[in-house]
Write a protein that holds these residues in place. Structure first.
Motif, PDB file in Angstrom:
ATOM      1  N   GLU A  95       0.827  -1.211   0.000  1.00 16.37           N
ATOM      2  CA  GLU A  95       0.000   0.000   0.000  1.00 16.37           C
ATOM      3  C   GLU A  95       0.860   1.259   0.000  1.00 16.37           C
ATOM      4  O   GLU A  95       0.491   2.272  -0.601  1.00 16.37           O
ATOM      5  CB  GLU A  95      -0.924   0.003   1.220  1.00 16.37           C
ATOM      6  N   LEU A  96       1.995   1.201   0.678  1.00 15.08           N
ATOM      7  CA  LEU A  96       2.880   2.364   0.768  1.00 15.08           C
ATOM      8  C   LEU A  96       3.745   2.538  -0.483  1.00 15.08           C
ATOM      9  O   LEU A  96       4.418   3.552  -0.620  1.00 15.08           O
ATOM     10  CB  LEU A  96       3.776   2.249   1.999  1.00 15.08           C
ATOM     11  N   GLY A  97       3.734   1.541  -1.365  1.00 19.68           N
ATOM     12  CA  GLY A  97       4.467   1.702  -2.619  1.00 19.68           C
ATOM     13  C   GLY A  97       5.636   0.764  -2.820  1.00 19.68           C
ATOM     14  O   GLY A  97       6.450   0.992  -3.722  1.00 19.68           O
ATOM     15  N   ALA A  98       5.730  -0.308  -2.014  1.00 19.03           N
ATOM     16  CA  ALA A  98       6.776  -1.305  -2.271  1.00 19.03           C
ATOM     17  C   ALA A  98       6.474  -2.008  -3.593  1.00 19.03           C
ATOM     18  O   ALA A  98       5.313  -2.200  -3.959  1.00 19.03           O
ATOM     19  CB  ALA A  98       6.842  -2.321  -1.137  1.00 19.03           C
ATOM     20  N   ASP A  99       7.513  -2.386  -4.317  1.00 17.35           N
ATOM     21  CA  ASP A  99       7.328  -3.074  -5.587  1.00 17.35           C
ATOM     22  C   ASP A  99       7.077  -4.566  -5.394  1.00 17.35           C
ATOM     23  O   ASP A  99       6.388  -5.195  -6.197  1.00 17.35           O
ATOM     24  CB  ASP A  99       8.554  -2.857  -6.472  1.00 17.35           C
ATOM     25  N   ASP A 100       7.640  -5.127  -4.349  1.00 17.36           N
ATOM     26  CA  ASP A 100       7.451  -6.536  -4.065  1.00 17.36           C
ATOM     27  C   ASP A 100       7.878  -6.789  -2.623  1.00 17.36           C
ATOM     28  O   ASP A 100       8.429  -5.896  -1.967  1.00 17.36           O
ATOM     29  CB  ASP A 100       8.280  -7.399  -5.024  1.00 17.36           C
ATOM     30  N   TYR A 101       7.618  -7.994  -2.133  1.00 16.55           N
ATOM     31  CA  TYR A 101       8.041  -8.339  -0.779  1.00 16.55           C
ATOM     32  C   TYR A 101       8.569  -9.767  -0.771  1.00 16.55           C
ATOM     33  O   TYR A 101       8.258 -10.572  -1.655  1.00 16.55           O
ATOM     34  CB  TYR A 101       6.887  -8.204   0.221  1.00 16.55           C
ATOM     35  N   LEU A 102       9.390 -10.076   0.212  1.00 20.88           N
ATOM     36  CA  LEU A 102       9.919 -11.425   0.373  1.00 20.88           C
ATOM     37  C   LEU A 102       9.965 -11.733   1.866  1.00 20.88           C
ATOM     38  O   LEU A 102      10.638 -11.030   2.625  1.00 20.88           O
ATOM     39  CB  LEU A 102      11.322 -11.516  -0.234  1.00 20.88           C
ATOM     40  N   PRO A 103       9.226 -12.759   2.303  1.00 16.10           N
ATOM     41  CA  PRO A 103       9.205 -13.084   3.738  1.00 16.10           C
ATOM     42  C   PRO A 103      10.518 -13.715   4.197  1.00 16.10           C
ATOM     43  O   PRO A 103      11.111 -14.526   3.486  1.00 16.10           O
ATOM     44  CB  PRO A 103       8.049 -14.085   3.863  1.00 16.10           C
ATOM     45  N   LYS A 104      10.948 -13.345   5.401  1.00 19.08           N
ATOM     46  CA  LYS A 104      12.096 -13.978   6.045  1.00 19.08           C
ATOM     47  C   LYS A 104      11.619 -15.178   6.862  1.00 19.08           C
ATOM     48  O   LYS A 104      10.532 -15.128   7.445  1.00 19.08           O
ATOM     49  CB  LYS A 104      12.793 -12.986   6.982  1.00 19.08           C
ATOM     50  N   ASP A 194      -1.602 -14.967  -2.608  1.00 25.65           N
ATOM     51  CA  ASP A 194      -0.712 -13.835  -2.881  1.00 25.65           C
ATOM     52  C   ASP A 194      -1.556 -12.668  -3.383  1.00 25.65           C
ATOM     53  O   ASP A 194      -2.178 -12.742  -4.443  1.00 25.65           O
ATOM     54  CB  ASP A 194       0.327 -14.227  -3.934  1.00 25.65           C
ATOM     55  N   ARG A 195      -1.565 -11.576  -2.621  1.00 27.05           N
ATOM     56  CA  ARG A 195      -2.405 -10.427  -2.967  1.00 27.05           C
ATOM     57  C   ARG A 195      -1.599  -9.274  -3.577  1.00 27.05           C
ATOM     58  O   ARG A 195      -2.092  -8.155  -3.690  1.00 27.05           O
ATOM     59  CB  ARG A 195      -3.136  -9.927  -1.720  1.00 27.05           C
ATOM     60  N   SER A 196      -0.375  -9.551  -3.986  1.00 22.75           N
ATOM     61  CA  SER A 196       0.481  -8.481  -4.500  1.00 22.75           C
ATOM     62  C   SER A 196      -0.161  -7.754  -5.676  1.00 22.75           C
ATOM     63  O   SER A 196      -0.217  -6.523  -5.703  1.00 22.75           O
ATOM     64  CB  SER A 196       1.839  -9.054  -4.930  1.00 22.75           C
ATOM     65  N   VAL A 197      -0.628  -8.509  -6.668  1.00 24.41           N
ATOM     66  CA  VAL A 197      -1.229  -7.890  -7.855  1.00 24.41           C
ATOM     67  C   VAL A 197      -2.449  -7.070  -7.457  1.00 24.41           C
ATOM     68  O   VAL A 197      -2.635  -5.935  -7.921  1.00 24.41           O
ATOM     69  CB  VAL A 197      -1.604  -8.965  -8.895  1.00 24.41           C
ATOM     70  N   ASP A 198      -3.294  -7.638  -6.583  1.00 28.07           N
ATOM     71  CA  ASP A 198      -4.499  -6.913  -6.142  1.00 28.07           C
ATOM     72  C   ASP A 198      -4.148  -5.576  -5.496  1.00 28.07           C
ATOM     73  O   ASP A 198      -4.808  -4.558  -5.736  1.00 28.07           O
ATOM     74  CB  ASP A 198      -5.284  -7.755  -5.132  1.00 28.07           C
TER      75      ASP A 198
END
Length: 231
Positions: A95-104, A194-198
């Motif tokens: 929501e803040l504008g990250a392009d992607d995320y990767l869980p640790k 995965d809700r990244s695209v949404d």
């Protein structure tokens, strides 16, 4: 070929040392900061980074605050490093504008693949044959300089948001599946839940609405999205 410039912001000294050791032989030059305050200063300096790897849990300023402040002035791609299973971190970062995320914790090969996908996408933005200025109703998208305007006002999009909007506009009137958006923009197959695209589409809609635009992107639940044009 010039090495790609990465900025790694993470307070785990041993972890960052291992990442630098792993990524350097792959052609990356990596600057490291161990707190949010120094990371933000470095991210907004005159040095141009190809990608920022940003941890959520940071001293002084947390990763979310770093990202929020960064997005007020810079569009540098950001890959958030989140706590495994923490959906709030993932969604809030997007929501803040990250392009992607990767869980640790993550597999180093997965990290390398994510980095390559983001960097490759940014390199391709101004160079493909499809990247001519496209005008649909009151929205103009220009891939050569990664600019979007709506009702004669500039739209501030991240690189990922730009790529998704461009793909939807190129296929206006036709359904573009979430799977296609994930593979062509994020560079990976769409995983379950995965809700990244949404979230990226939601950000695009919100930014378009701020320019008093009509509803442009129609959702086909469970399938994908259609960019609508006036008849």
């Amino acid at each position: 070929m010039k090495n790609k410039q990465l900025l790694l912001i993470d307070d785990d000294i041993e972890f960052t040392a291992l990442l630098v050791q792993y990524l350097k032989p792959q052609g990356y030059e990596i600057d490291v900061c161990h707190d949010g305050e120094s990371g933000l200063l470095r991210a907004t300096s005159n040095k141009k980074y190809d990608l920022i790897l940003l941890d959520v849990m940071l001293p002084r300023i947390d990763g979310f605050e770093v990202l929020k402040k960064l997005r007020s002035s810079h569009h540098t791609p950001v890959l958030m490093l989140t706590a495994k299973g923490d959906d709030f971190d993932k969604i809030f970062g997007l929501e803040l504008g990250a392009d992607d995320y990767l869980p640790k914790p993550f597999n180093h090969r997965e990290l390398s693949a994510r980095i390559k996908a983001i960097v490759r996408r940014m390199e391709l933005l101004p160079s493909t044959s499809m990247h001519q200025t496209l005008t649909l109703d009151d929205v103009i998208i220009s891939p050569s300089n990664q600019m979007v305007s709506c009702n004669d006002s500039v739209l501030e999009l991240t690189g990922t948001e730009f790529s998704i909007l461009h793909l939807l506009m190129l296929n206006h009137g036709n359904l573009v599946s979430k799977q296609d958006l994930s593979e062509k923009v994020l560079g990976r197959k769409l995983a379950a839940f995965d809700r990244s695209v949404d979230m990226h589409v939601s950000n695009i809609r919100r930014k378009l609405s701020h320019k008093n635009a009509d509803e442009k992107i129609k959702t086909h639940r469970g399938a994908g999205y259609i960019y609508m044009v006036k008849k």
